[in-house]
Design a protein around this motif. Structure first.
Motif, PDB file in Angstrom:
ATOM      1  N   SER A  44       4.077   2.428  11.112  1.00 24.65           N
ATOM      2  CA  SER A  44       3.812   2.183   9.692  1.00 24.65           C
ATOM      3  C   SER A  44       4.819   1.233   9.080  1.00 24.65           C
ATOM      4  CB  SER A  44       3.826   3.517   8.929  1.00 24.65           C
ATOM      5  OG  SER A  44       5.088   4.161   9.060  1.00 24.65           O
ATOM      6  N   GLN A  45       5.914   0.940   9.775  1.00 22.91           N
ATOM      7  CA  GLN A  45       6.903   0.007   9.257  1.00 22.91           C
ATOM      8  C   GLN A  45       6.572  -1.445   9.569  1.00 22.91           C
ATOM      9  OE1 GLN A  45      10.668   1.993  10.809  1.00 22.91           O
ATOM     10  NE2 GLN A  45      11.336   1.224   8.830  1.00 22.91           N
ATOM     11  N   ALA A  46       5.496  -1.701  10.262  1.00 22.76           N
ATOM     12  CA  ALA A  46       5.205  -3.054  10.724  1.00 22.76           C
ATOM     13  C   ALA A  46       5.094  -4.032   9.562  1.00 22.76           C
ATOM     14  CB  ALA A  46       3.917  -3.055  11.555  1.00 22.76           C
ATOM     15  N   VAL A  47       4.268  -3.706   8.587  1.00 18.70           N
ATOM     16  CA  VAL A  47       4.063  -4.627   7.465  1.00 18.70           C
ATOM     17  C   VAL A  47       5.329  -4.790   6.632  1.00 18.70           C
ATOM     18  CG1 VAL A  47       2.726  -5.046   5.371  1.00 18.70           C
ATOM     19  CG2 VAL A  47       1.588  -4.175   7.429  1.00 18.70           C
TER      20      VAL A  47
ATOM     21  N   LEU B  19      12.872   4.261  18.006  1.00 18.45           N
ATOM     22  CA  LEU B  19      14.153   3.557  18.035  1.00 18.45           C
ATOM     23  C   LEU B  19      13.965   2.057  17.812  1.00 18.45           C
ATOM     24  CD1 LEU B  19      17.175   3.560  18.459  1.00 18.45           C
ATOM     25  CD2 LEU B  19      16.801   3.469  20.934  1.00 18.45           C
ATOM     26  N   VAL B  20      12.891   1.492  18.328  1.00 16.97           N
ATOM     27  CA  VAL B  20      12.622   0.071  18.093  1.00 16.97           C
ATOM     28  C   VAL B  20      12.410  -0.189  16.611  1.00 16.97           C
ATOM     29  CG1 VAL B  20      11.053  -1.834  18.590  1.00 16.97           C
ATOM     30  CG2 VAL B  20      11.692  -0.237  20.402  1.00 16.97           C
ATOM     31  N   ALA B  21      11.744   0.735  15.927  1.00 17.44           N
ATOM     32  CA  ALA B  21      11.558   0.587  14.484  1.00 17.44           C
ATOM     33  C   ALA B  21      12.882   0.694  13.747  1.00 17.44           C
ATOM     34  CB  ALA B  21      10.574   1.647  13.980  1.00 17.44           C
ATOM     35  N   VAL B  22      13.766   1.558  14.233  1.00 18.63           N
ATOM     36  CA  VAL B  22      15.090   1.672  13.611  1.00 18.63           C
ATOM     37  C   VAL B  22      15.862   0.365  13.777  1.00 18.63           C
ATOM     38  CG1 VAL B  22      17.303   2.868  13.714  1.00 18.63           C
ATOM     39  CG2 VAL B  22      15.173   4.157  13.902  1.00 18.63           C
ATOM     40  N   ILE B  23      15.800  -0.208  14.960  1.00 21.13           N
ATOM     41  CA  ILE B  23      16.490  -1.478  15.197  1.00 21.13           C
ATOM     42  C   ILE B  23      15.889  -2.579  14.335  1.00 21.13           C
ATOM     43  CG2 ILE B  23      16.936  -3.235  16.950  1.00 21.13           C
ATOM     44  CD1 ILE B  23      16.990  -0.950  19.005  1.00 21.13           C
ATOM     45  N   ALA B  24      14.574  -2.601  14.259  1.00 21.60           N
ATOM     46  CA  ALA B  24      13.932  -3.628  13.442  1.00 21.60           C
ATOM     47  C   ALA B  24      14.241  -3.440  11.964  1.00 21.60           C
ATOM     48  CB  ALA B  24      12.419  -3.614  13.677  1.00 21.60           C
ATOM     49  N   SER B  25      14.444  -2.194  11.542  1.00 19.18           N
ATOM     50  CA  SER B  25      14.716  -1.939  10.125  1.00 19.18           C
ATOM     51  C   SER B  25      16.088  -2.436   9.695  1.00 19.18           C
ATOM     52  CB  SER B  25      14.598  -0.437   9.837  1.00 19.18           C
ATOM     53  OG  SER B  25      15.617   0.283  10.524  1.00 19.18           O
ATOM     54  N   PHE B  26      16.947  -2.790  10.650  1.00 19.51           N
ATOM     55  CA  PHE B  26      18.244  -3.363  10.281  1.00 19.51           C
ATOM     56  C   PHE B  26      18.086  -4.704   9.577  1.00 19.51           C
ATOM     57  CE2 PHE B  26      20.344  -0.908  13.964  1.00 19.51           C
ATOM     58  CZ  PHE B  26      20.502   0.194  13.136  1.00 19.51           C
ATOM     59  N   ILE B  27      16.900  -5.270   9.634  1.00 22.42           N
ATOM     60  CA  ILE B  27      16.658  -6.509   8.898  1.00 22.42           C
ATOM     61  C   ILE B  27      16.763  -6.283   7.401  1.00 22.42           C
ATOM     62  CG2 ILE B  27      14.164  -6.203   8.733  1.00 22.42           C
ATOM     63  CD1 ILE B  27      16.048  -9.492   9.376  1.00 22.42           C
ATOM     64  N   HIS B  28      16.625  -5.032   6.980  1.00 22.53           N
ATOM     65  CA  HIS B  28      16.768  -4.717   5.556  1.00 22.53           C
ATOM     66  C   HIS B  28      18.223  -4.680   5.109  1.00 22.53           C
ATOM     67  CE1 HIS B  28      12.530  -3.734   4.859  1.00 22.53           C
ATOM     68  NE2 HIS B  28      12.532  -3.072   6.005  1.00 22.53           N
ATOM     69  N   HIS B  29      19.145  -4.659   6.061  1.00 25.86           N
ATOM     70  CA  HIS B  29      20.564  -4.522   5.702  1.00 25.86           C
ATOM     71  C   HIS B  29      21.006  -5.746   4.908  1.00 25.86           C
ATOM     72  CE1 HIS B  29      24.514  -2.675   6.250  1.00 25.86           C
ATOM     73  NE2 HIS B  29      24.981  -3.896   6.370  1.00 25.86           N
TER      74      HIS B  29
ATOM     75  N   ASN C 204       0.825  -1.212   0.000  1.00 26.66           N
ATOM     76  CA  ASN C 204       0.000   0.000   0.000  1.00 26.66           C
ATOM     77  C   ASN C 204       0.855   1.256   0.000  1.00 26.66           C
ATOM     78  OD1 ASN C 204      -2.320  -1.559   0.063  1.00 26.66           O
ATOM     79  ND2 ASN C 204      -2.382  -1.606   2.312  1.00 26.66           N
ATOM     80  N   GLN C 205       1.946   1.232   0.763  1.00 23.06           N
ATOM     81  CA  GLN C 205       2.839   2.388   0.764  1.00 23.06           C
ATOM     82  C   GLN C 205       3.505   2.573  -0.590  1.00 23.06           C
ATOM     83  OE1 GLN C 205       5.313   1.218   4.009  1.00 23.06           O
ATOM     84  NE2 GLN C 205       4.095   2.273   5.563  1.00 23.06           N
TER      85      GLN C 205
ATOM     86  N   LEU D  26       9.365   7.668   3.140  1.00 21.96           N
ATOM     87  CA  LEU D  26       8.498   6.521   3.380  1.00 21.96           C
ATOM     88  C   LEU D  26       7.800   6.608   4.731  1.00 21.96           C
ATOM     89  CD1 LEU D  26      10.763   3.629   2.060  1.00 21.96           C
ATOM     90  CD2 LEU D  26       8.770   4.620   0.940  1.00 21.96           C
ATOM     91  N   PHE D  27       8.550   6.959   5.778  1.00 20.88           N
ATOM     92  CA  PHE D  27       8.023   6.820   7.122  1.00 20.88           C
ATOM     93  C   PHE D  27       8.062   8.109   7.927  1.00 20.88           C
ATOM     94  CE2 PHE D  27      10.365   2.925   5.899  1.00 20.88           C
ATOM     95  CZ  PHE D  27       9.269   2.117   5.652  1.00 20.88           C
ATOM     96  N   GLY D  28       8.435   9.204   7.343  1.00 21.77           N
ATOM     97  CA  GLY D  28       8.453  10.473   8.057  1.00 21.77           C
ATOM     98  C   GLY D  28       9.826  10.781   8.615  1.00 21.77           C
ATOM     99  N   GLU D  29       9.916  11.955   9.233  1.00 19.47           N
ATOM    100  CA  GLU D  29      11.204  12.427   9.716  1.00 19.47           C
ATOM    101  C   GLU D  29      11.579  11.841  11.061  1.00 19.47           C
ATOM    102  OE1 GLU D  29      11.242  16.616   9.797  1.00 19.47           O
ATOM    103  OE2 GLU D  29      11.027  16.867   7.617  1.00 19.47           O
TER     104      GLU D  29
END
Length: 2033
Positions: A952-955, A911-921, A105-106, A904-907
């Motif tokens: 909004s980063q959950a999905v 911090l938990v979302a930042v840590i979880a986003s490391f899965i994209h690395h 959707n995004q 994508l997700f705003g400015e």
């Protein structure tokens, strides 16, 4: 748009790179070959595969079914990247698959709004550039390793390289790509400019430079492997001139950042190396003469003037210098071989010009910078090629030119050292002759040493890499032959100078010692010669011919520095600075020697000692040398790696490191506070603040942090298995790192940004070391379970939050640790904010590939280390929420406005979302795994919702996690981390797990909701992992099964529905159970993983079987296979201890096996054991048919296997960690023995085996005795009863067992004080079983008791328990044993001690009184009668097959104990309803034990009271007059309680467990009544009170017996004791706090249990402690089975109205006048004749003792109680109006209703047709009737002994009226009233006889059933609608005829005596006597006729078989009955008429 890649694009180049580099799980050559074949087009075509836009591709794209906004964006990609339209489409698909961070959707939102195009294009651009670089990396990797024979994929790489270099077009292709890259112009204007942001343009330029460098590196690899041609070299030469060594860039205006400048310089260096490779220098080095003739660039093949002219015209570009230098060497070599020609002379001249020009411009410095480039560290392959090229160049230079002509010697040494820095070249340097040119350099350096000090030392520091080179270097320095000294230092008086020579005339001090006492001076002897060297301008020196040891010189130099004072330093500052530099080189040399050969440490010990002194001296210098201090710290770091504790002690003397400011005491030291107030920073802190921060240069800090890292690692590790005390200075160092470095390092000034990241990385590394060591010290699951003492509380271990450490003292036994201090500082201090700020990096900055950039790689390492530290912190925290977690819950990260993530997700991102986003690395495999582990800890440790934090980063994050799970090339460790995170989320993060499950509801078939897995569900890859057709690593399968177990345990029904729909689900899940395990010796890790896999499967199966209503077909088939293939037995056999797996001959080898390895295997087997325990419990109790375990053979095999496994564990050597396995096995064995008794086919063999096991366990392993002994003893009890059921004689092992258990009691006598009394408890109960089993004449039991003084010991324990009011179960057990012994003639004497009587009188009375007070006077009834699940009282019947009558009665008394072997049946210890087993002493598995709650304690004390009554009764019966005084003391002490107990029988409420206590009380009073004269004289008040209570009790019992319906309602108002509530049992098991479901019982079993028939095994629902393992099956029991713990509360109004109306209707007729009989003399004479006749027929009526003895013997043999639990009946109060033994003043004989006025009443004596027959009465009611019959018999016996005999009443005219008390009231109503305060009357006695006549069988004997009743019984049993309680055999529904007849005869006899007493009473007038005579004659006449008719009918109906079998005994009894009937009839005829 679909996110799957196109058909032609199987994956990204990044994925291919991970495969090629070996970081993917694909490790088989076949898999690699398949992947390389799939990506051939990427590897062969390279970057040339990307094409420019064309019309054909556009047309193809137009034909694709895309939406308009999708097509428009793809065209924009093609336009910006100048890329083919179709390839743009493929690129975008690949980006969506591998790098997109948005949801569908995004993504749609981004594509439909043009304002987001720039950001999205920037992300696609970055992905495109990274893909191009990864393609080049793959090609370079193949070229590097295609000829490496040690590489596992060498053959596959060689095949691809052959295709790449097919027809030699590879170089042309690379050059074309390079030219294209150089001409690639950045879009700065035009239509494309508006679509790219400024950061995107910078990334473009930087990536373009990186791509150029990669292409040149690729060419360098190629030319390293393949030979240059002249044309190819000239092409490169022309290109490099045109490009200016890459410095003339198309986008020069955009190369402005330092990163771009560095990349541009690197391109020039690669060009330089590439052209140097074209000179073919290796060939000239190995074979110069041949190669010079055939060299393609030398004459005659080539005119050198062409190249020389160009090079001579070059300008000042530094990249040209190495080429000029190399070409000069090449020309020199060519000209030297051909000096005759003019061209040679010209070439020589050109060589000199170019060589001098290169040297003058600093070619050596350039080469030094080339080999020191940071890019070489990031690219090891390129680094090896570059260093090899420089090394060959230097070899040629040193071979043909003098070292002195090559410029500065220091630079030359540096370049040479770095070029030969590899260990292999160091070895070659000392061994290979070809390295002689470098040896010449060493000789030159030696020649100038020590005048020119550093070159030699620095060169040797490089040449010592390796063990052998280090030894050679050390030996080289031990013997130097020359000593260089400056001429300025010489005195003319000491030497003589001549032409170039020098002679020493006197001894000359070359180096003086500052401490002559330690080291001698270095002195040059006289008459030594030397040569002067004038080459050094301005500083000539002399070289002495002198042999000395360099180490001696080093020591002297160190001493000079150490003993110098600050004043001296100020005077000679320059000299000291030179000394600092030289000593720094020496220390560096020592560091390298120790690093590569630690064996030299002993030889270097003097130098090592001075290193500490150097450090101590240098830090206090006026101008401290950073180089020297850092060198000393680095040397000490190497020392710390080997002996950290000694290094720490030495460092404390220097004052360098931080330390505590408080003075430690001898035993403890004060720990610095978290804020660092008690900490001094030391010299390190001063240097940091005063020197390094001011300069922005931090060598000392970096070295010190590295030192602290190794120190902490060594200090936290135990030495020789012992941990050191934690000094406060350790914590001070850690506090310094936290507060002075970590919290402020990012604020310091730096010369280079990467130093900041290095400091942060080193700091976090220290934290990680401390936390990792703490984690490693944590014990394994079995060790943690073993550490918990048996007295510890059961349940989950609770973590406590760390306490403030300010005032904490640390000692050797203190719980303080460095990790606690660090956790306190980072979680609860100010440093928590700094840690979170460190993780607040921009996502895009971390995610970008470093590409060799040291700054970005340091940032990545810093982020990874920070994530790891935060994970470890959360693992070590307590339950309290820390400030760090609070900050984390609200921490948001501000992203850069130009960042692609912002669009994508705003400015701001959480911090938990930042840590979880490391899965994209994508570039580093460790960061996603570490981030996932941190998320797992956040799920467990914090109170925040992870799903909410993701926002909004959950999905997108969910999709990326699932994508990584599905990827073949993803590392197994990352997949395992993801699955473990999901497993934790199942229980603790419901929102997160629902996100990952992604279930879609659908309509089911029956209208209910069903669920299916969506496309993004994580269940798809998990099910793929479990598919047995796929090859899945063991650790991945284990993690997947762990996740599924979490779903089952948490009861995620919707997910389970979706999972079970998959094909062959149960086949795939259970497939591992059919596979055998590998040997753990060969592969320990694989073995443990396979065991863990089996454990998860077994637990899943357990939960499924427990909750499922019906087993599915697939699962049923698998269960059948498990049973048929004997897999249950196989897995049980795998539970053997680890030590038994080691062969005897490998004992030596086994001692070498690591203890950690053995513990790991033991832990895995322990978990498997707990899983199997739960499975077998559920399978046996709930799903026996489904699991195919209903057969006796299968259960027997399982039980025998468990026993053998238990034997192997007990026989092995035990540690604290392995002792839990025997405990669990013993619990499992106990459970199987309880629930599978039918499967024990050979109980004698099991008994022998178990007995030998117990003997061995007690003799060898006391740890097992402490923990497993209670369960083993309880199992032994069950086996003993099974053997006794078959009436087997006691085996030989019984004697040994008796001896062992007596010894066990003696050994465990102190355990009662430690609240660990379970072993004592069960041991006492085993003695209760063993002693009655032995013959009376056997001396074994008496000798064993006497040997260990068991009675005295138990009495002391009893005293302790009663004094402390603790361990009521143990008191109960001891009294049970005493009851057993008291039934044995010799045992009663041993038991009856004054101490015991004292405890039973005063101590027990005090305990019971306190118990009543604690329960409350008004709540006594509710407190003692409360239904509870803690205890269940169970009947234990007596043994009738004894060799002795006394021993048989002893067995009956022992069986009457109510608390036999308290056995806990528990199913687990895991939370959330899981079915598992928790280890622990009190509640592990199925075990004995459990702590007593106040309610359970109260009930047990009540049982103790019951046993005390039995004990006193038995001892009084055995010892008679010798014990009467003690018995009277007991009765006096417990007067109120005895009276209260007699009031438990009520006409409106009967508590079943109270009935037995009443029986025991009446039995005691009946025994005491034999001594009623002494009783009455000693304590008359007590006698009167209890007499009145007995009379009222007799009335109440008669009232109940005369109302069968009321009695049935009272009996059935409670729970049936044989019923098992399965639903409640399942509920308790689901809560994991109580017992598992007991075995499912058939109706017959339930009936037998309810009536305590032959099975005798009583189960109680939902009990934590089942008291009583079951009655002996070989015993007959007529005792009361009313052993349930439930109140029977029944209202007397309403329900019993029918009975009252019928009784009153039958008794309406009353007689007002009574006929007068004959005279008293005639009556007495007639009665005397009858008495004489009766006496001659065998019945002595005058002897009440004979009847009493017959009654006592009968009652004792039949008395078996369930020992009611400790309850308290409602207080009925003690009657103050007790019956007096004296005659009343008046005897009112009036008429009226019964219960109001005491009128004379008469009732018809006939059986109502409505009265229930015995077959129709429920089993509970029948049991209650039996109990009441026993109670009435005791009451009547009590009354009979208080009254004279019938002969005395009739014949003794001198009998005083005081000797014939009137105990009956003159009430002749045969329907006794329901008033509980009424006393017994004549009508009660008649009603009692009437009821007893009704209990006798009519028309048949008790053993023969009439045909009519047999048909009716058969019909009822066969009817499915009948209650199971009505299907008992006639034998089970009959009352004991002997007991009934005793009550009848006693009632009639007492009635006659009381009638005679009334008739003789002087106060009774004649009318009253006549009325009484008439009434009694009528009543007794009817009774006697009924009784005679009943007995006559029975005799007439007896069958011939019955008569022939029991003629003797039966007819003697019948004659007695007939004689008594004759006596009664004569009394009626003579006295009453």
């Amino acid at each position: 748009m679909s996110k799957k890649p196109a058909a032609k694009e199987p994956g990204s180049a990044c994925r291919l790179w991970h495969i090629v580099s070996g970081s993917s799980p694909l490790s088989q050559p076949a898999q690699i070959d398949e992947e390389l074949s799939l990506h051939n087009h990427l590897l062969i075509d390279g970057l040339s595969r990307y094409k420019s836009p064309c019309a054909e591709s556009l047309k193809k794209l137009q034909g694709e079914s895309l939406k308009e906004y999708q097509r428009n964006f793809i065209l924009q990609i093609s336009k910006v990247l100048n890329l083919d339209e179709w390839q743009s489409f493929e690129l975008f698909q690949s980006y969506l698959e591998h790098a997109l961070r948005a949801s569908r959707n995004q993504l749609k939102t981004l594509l439909t709004q043009s304002k987001h195009y720039p950001s999205l294009l920037s992300m696609v651009l970055v992905y495109y550039l990274e893909e191009r670089s990864y393609i080049l990396k793959c090609q370079a990797h193949l070229l590097t390793h295609w000829q490496d024979d040690n590489h596992p994929f060498q053959e596959q790489f060689a095949s691809v390289v052959a295709k790449m270099n097919k027809s030699g077009h590879f170089t042309k292709q690379i050059l074309d790509q390079y030219r294209a890259a150089c001409s690639w112009k950045v879009p700065t204007s035009g239509s494309r400019d508006s679509l790219l942001t400024s950061p995107a343009v910078s990334k473009w330029v930087c990536a373009n430079l990186h791509e150029q460098a990669l292409l040149l590196e690729l060419l360098l690899h190629y030319y390293k492997e393949f030979e240059h041609t002249r044309d190819s070299f000239m092409e490169l030469f022309d290109l490099v001139q045109a490009e200016g060594f890459g410095q003339r860039q198309q986008n020069q205006a955009h190369i402005v950042s330092p990163d771009m400048q560095l990349r541009l310089k690197w391109i020039g260096k690669i060009w330089c190396c590439l052209l140097l490779e074209g000179f073919d220098l290796p060939g000239l080095l190995h074979d110069p003469s041949t190669r010079l003739q055939s060299h393609p660039l030398l004459p005659p093949a080539f005119d050198v003037r062409e190249i020389s002219t160009v090079m001579l015209g070059w300008g000042d570009l530094p990249h040209q210098l190495p080429l000029m230098f190399a070409w000069a060497v090449l020309l020199f070599m060519h000209s030297s071989g051909d000096t005759a020609t003019g061209s040679a002379a010209s070439s020589m001249k050109d060589a000199q010009l170019m060589g001098s020009k290169a040297l003058r411009r600093g070619v050596m410095s350039y080469l030094d910078g080339l080999v020191s480039s940071p890019c070489l560290e990031a690219r090891p392959g390129v680094g090896a090629v570059v260093r090899s090229t420089v090394n060959i160049l230097l070899s040629l230079v040193l071979q043909h030119f003098s070292e002195s002509s090559l410029g500065d010697m220091k630079i030359l040494v540096n370049v040479t050292g770095k070029s030969i820095s590899s260990p292999a070249l160091c070895v070659d340097f000392w061994n290979d002759v070809s390295m002689s040119h470098f040896n010449s350099l060493l000789q030159v350096c030696t020649h100038r040493f020590p005048h020119d000090f550093r070159p030699l030392v620095d060169l040797l520091a490089v040449l010592c890499k390796g063990e052998m080179p280090a030894t050679r270097v050390f030996g080289f320095l031990r013997q130097l032959r020359t000593y260089a000294e400056s001429l300025s230092d010489l005195k003319f008086s000491e030497c003589e100078l001549t032409d170039g020579a020098c002679y020493s005339q006197v001894p000359h001090h070359l180096c003086k010692s500052a401490d002559p006492s330690s080291v001698a001076h270095l002195v040059l002897p006289a008459d030594r010669s030397g040569l002067t060297d004038q080459q050094c301008a301005g500083n000539p020196f002399v070289v002495w011919d002198f042999v000395y040891e360099a180490w001696h010189l080093f020591l002297l130099m160190m001493d000079q520095y150490i003993h110098s004072t600050p004043a001296t330093v100020a005077v000679s500052d320059a000299k000291m600075q030179l000394l600092d530099v030289n000593l720094a080189s020496v220390v560096t040399l020592v560091t390298q020697l120790l690093k590569h050969n630690w064996s030299l440490s002993s030889d270097l010990q003097p130098v090592i000692e001075r290193v500490y002194l150097l450090l101590q001296r240098s830090v206090v210098s006026a101008s401290p040398s950073q180089e020297l201090i850092s060198a000393c710290v680095q040397c000490i770091t190497v020392l710390a790696q080997h002996d950290a504790h000694q290094v720490w002690l030495n460092l404390q003397q220097t004052g360098f490191l931080p330390h505590s400011t408080t003075m430690p005491t001898l035993s403890s030291s004060t720990i610095p506070s978290v804020d660092g107030r008690h900490m001094a920073s030391g010299h390190l802190g001063q240097l940091l603040s005063d020197v390094e921060r001011a300069q922005g240069h931090y060598p000392i800090t970096l070295a010190s942090l590295n030192l602290l890292q190794h120190l902490m690692k060594g200090l936290c590790s135990p030495i020789n298995g012992q941990s050191w005390p934690i000094p406060s200075d350790w914590a001070a160092c850690l506090a310094f790192v936290v507060h002075e470095v970590f919290m402020d390092f990012y604020k310091w000034r730096y010369r280079s940004a990467d130093i900041c990241n290095k400091i942060g990385f080193y700091t976090l590394s220290i934290f990680e070391v401390v936390l990792q060591q703490s984690k490693g010290e944590q014990s394994s699951p079995t060790a943690a379970a073993a550490a918990a003492s048996p007295a510890s509380k059961s349940g989950k271990d609770q973590k406590s939050s760390p306490a403030p450490l300010t005032s904490t003292t640390a000692s050797s036994d203190s719980s303080f640790s460095l990790s606690q201090f660090l956790v306190e500082s980072l979680l609860y201090g100010e440093a928590s904010v700094a840690l979170l700020n460190l993780l607040s990096a921009d996502i895009d900055a971390v995610d970008v590939d470093s590409g060799g950039d040291d700054k970005r790689s340091q940032l990545l390492n810093l982020t990874k280390c920070g994530v790891s530290v935060l994970t470890l912190l959360l693992q070590a925290k307590g339950e309290q929420i820390s400030p760090l977690e609070k900050h984390l819950a609200v921490k948001t990260i501000a992203q850069s406005p130009s960042s692609a993530t912002t669009a994508l997700f705003g400015e701001h991102l959480h911090l938990v979302a930042v840590i979880a986003s490391f899965i994209h690395h994508r570039h580093d495999r460790q960061l996603p795994r570490l981030a996932t582990c941190l998320l797992q800890q956040l799920c467990m440790s914090s109170a925040l919702s992870i799903h909410t934090c993701l926002g909004s980063q959950a999905v997108p994050i969910r999709e990326k996690f699932v994508s990584r799970l599905s990827a073949r090339t993803e590392s197994v460790s990352t997949k395992v981390a993801v699955l473990e995170m999901l497993t934790v989320a199942v229980q603790l993060q419901p929102g997160l797990i629902e996100l990952f499950l992604d279930l879609t509801p659908i309509d089911g078939a029956s209208g209910s909701k069903d669920f299916t897995m969506s496309r993004g569900s994580c269940l798809h890859p998990i099910l793929l992992f479990l598919d047995k057709k796929t090859s899945c690593p063991a650790e991945l399968r284990c993690a997947a099964l762990g996740f599924l177990y979490g779903l089952w345990k948490d009861r995620r029904v919707s997910a389970l529905q979706a999972i079970k729909k998959s094909t062959d689900f149960w086949t795939n899940i259970l497939s591992s159970l059919f596979e055998d395990l590998p040997s753990w010796k060969e592969n320990e890790d694989l073995y443990c993983l396979r065991v863990k896999v089996a454990t998860h499967i077994i637990r899943i199966l357990t939960v499924e079987l427990y909750y499922c209503d019906s087993v599915s077909t697939g699962l049923l088939q698998q269960l059948t296979d498990l049973s048929e293939k004997k897999r249950y037995l196989y897995w049980l056999e795998q539970l053997t201890p680890v030590c038994t797996d080691v062969d005897m001959e490998d004992a030596g080898e086994s001692s070498v096996v690591s203890t950690l390895s053995s513990r790991k295997v033991s832990d895995s087997r322990y978990e498997l054991l707990k899983g199997l325990q739960s499975l077998l419990m559920i399978a046996v109790t709930c799903q026996a048919s489904s699991c195919k375990l209903e057969s006796l053979t299968a259960c027997s095999a399982i039980l025998n296997t468990v026993l053998e496994t238990l034997r192997s564990h007990i026989s092995s050597q035990h540690t604290a960690e392995s002792v839990q396995s025997p405990l669990q096995l013993a619990s499992l064995f106990l459970f199987l023995c309880k629930n599978c008794q039918r499967s024990i086919l050979a109980p004698e063999q099991v008994l022998d085996s178990l007995a030998s096991l117990l003997v061995h366990a007690f003799q060898t392993d006391r740890a097992v005795v402490q923990l497993a002994w209670p369960n083993l003893s309880a199992s032994l009890l069950i086996i003993i009863r099974l053997v006794r059921r078959y009436r087997k004689p006691p085996p030989e092992a019984v004697g040994d067992l008796l001896q062992v258990f007596c010894q066990c009691l003696h050994a465990l006598r102190d355990n009662v004080a430690t609240k660990n009394s379970q072993a004592l408890l069960t041991s006492v109960y085993v003695l209760c079983e063993l002693i009655p089993w032995l013959p009376t004449s056997s001396p074994v039991w008496r000798s064993a008791l006497d040997q260990f003084a068991i009675c005295t010991l138990l009495t002391h324990i009893l005293e302790h328990c009663l004094m402390t009011r603790e361990h009521p179960e143990l008191v109960e057990a001891i009294l049970s044993l005493y009851v057993v012994l008291s039934q044995i003639p010799k045992g009663a004497e041993a038991v009856a001690s004054p101490s015991l009587v004292h405890q039973l009188c005063l101590s027990l009375a005090r305990v019971l009184a306190m118990q009543t007070m604690s329960n409350g006077a008004s709540a006594t009834h509710s407190a003692w009668d409360r239904p509870t699940s803690a205890h269940a009282v169970q009947q234990h019947t007596a043994t009738s097959s004894m060799t002795s009558g006394a021993m048989a009665s002893a067995g009956a008394a022992a069986a009457s104990s109510s608390l036999y072997a308290t056995v806990t049946s528990a199913a687990g210890g895991e939370s959330n309803g899981g079915i598992s087993n928790s280890s622990g002493s009190g509640s592990s598995g199925v075990g004995v034990g459990g702590s007593s709650t106040p309610a359970t304690s109260s009930m047990v004390w009540f049982s103790v009271w019951s046993l005390a009554l039995q004990l006193i009764t038995n001892i009084l019966t055995a010892l008679r007059h010798h014990f009467i005084q003690s018995a009277l003391d007991f009765v006096c002490a417990h007067q109120e309680r005895l009276a209260e107990t007699l009031g438990f029988i009520s006409t409106h409420c009967i508590v079943k467990r109270h009935v037995d206590v009443v029986r025991h009380t009446t039995a005691l009073l009946h025994c005491l009544s034999a001594f009623h004269h002494q009783w009455h004289l000693t304590i008359p008040q007590n006698f009167n009170v209890l007499q009145g209570e007995v009379l009222r009790l007799c009335h109440r019992c008669c009232s109940l017996l005369s109302r069968p319906k009321l009695l049935s309602r009272l009996a059935e108002s409670g729970h049936d004791i044989g019923h098992y509530d399965t639903s409640q049992a399942r509920l308790m098991l689901r809560r994991l706090s109580a017992s598992p479901p007991a075995s499912q019982r058939t109706p017959s079993t339930a009936q037998a249990s309810a009536g305590l028939g032959k099975t005798g095994t009583v189960s109680t629902s939902n009990t934590q402690v089942v008291r009583g393992l079951g009655a002996s099956s070989s015993t007959k029991s007529n005792a009361s089975p009313i052993a349930d713990q439930t109140n029977i509360v029944s209202s007397t109004t309403g329900d019993d109205g029918d009975d009252d109306d019928d009784d009153r209707a039958r008794s309406k007729r009353k007689r007002g006048s009574l006929a007068t009989g004959g005279s008293a003399a005639a009556t007495a004479s007639s009665l005397l004749k009858t008495t004489t006749a009766s006496t001659s027929s065998g019945l002595t009526l005058g002897s009440s003792a004979a009847l009493s003895q017959m009654k006592t013997s009968t009652a004792s043999s039949l008395s078996s109680t369930a020992g009611a639990s400790s309850t308290s009946s409602s207080s009925t109060g003690t009657s103050n109006s007790s019956s007096s033994s004296t005659q009343p003043q008046s005897i009112p004989v009036t008429t009226g209703n019964a219960g109001s006025s005491r009128g004379l009443r008469r009732s018809r004596l006939s059986f109502s047709e409505e009265d229930p027959e015995p077959e129709q009465v429920s089993q509970n009611a029948l049991n209650l009737q039996r109990c009441l019959i026993h109670i009435i018999g005791d009451c009547l016996g009590f009354i009979q002994r208080l009254t004279p005999s019938i002969s005395d009443i009739l014949l003794n005219t001198a009998l005083d009226k005081a000797d014939s008390p009137l105990l009956f009231t003159c009430n002749f109503d045969t329907v006794p009233s329901l008033d509980e305060h009424d006393s017994v009357s004549f009508g009660d006695a008649v009603a009692c006889v009437e009821a007893c006549i009704r209990f006798l069988p009519r028309g048949a004997s008790s053993h023969v059933t009439s045909p009519r009743k047999a048909r009716r019984l058969t019909k009822e049993v066969g009817s499915p609608t009948k209650s199971p309680t009505k299907s008992h055999s006639s034998k089970s529904t009959m009352h004991d005829r002997t007991q009934v007849m005793y009550v009848v005869e006693s009632a009639l006899l007492v009635l006659m005596v009381q009638a005679g007493s009334y008739l003789r009473h002087p106060d009774m007038d004649a009318d009253q006597k006549r009325a009484m005579q008439w009434e009694l004659s009528s009543m007794m006449g009817n009774l006697l006729s009924l009784l005679s008719r009943q007995l006559h009918t029975r005799n007439a109906a007896s069958s011939p078989e019955y008569k022939s079998s029991r003629d003797a005994s039966l007819f003697s009894m019948e004659n007695s009955e007939q004689s008594f009937l004759a006596l009664a009839e004569a009394f009626v005829k003579t006295v009453l008429h």
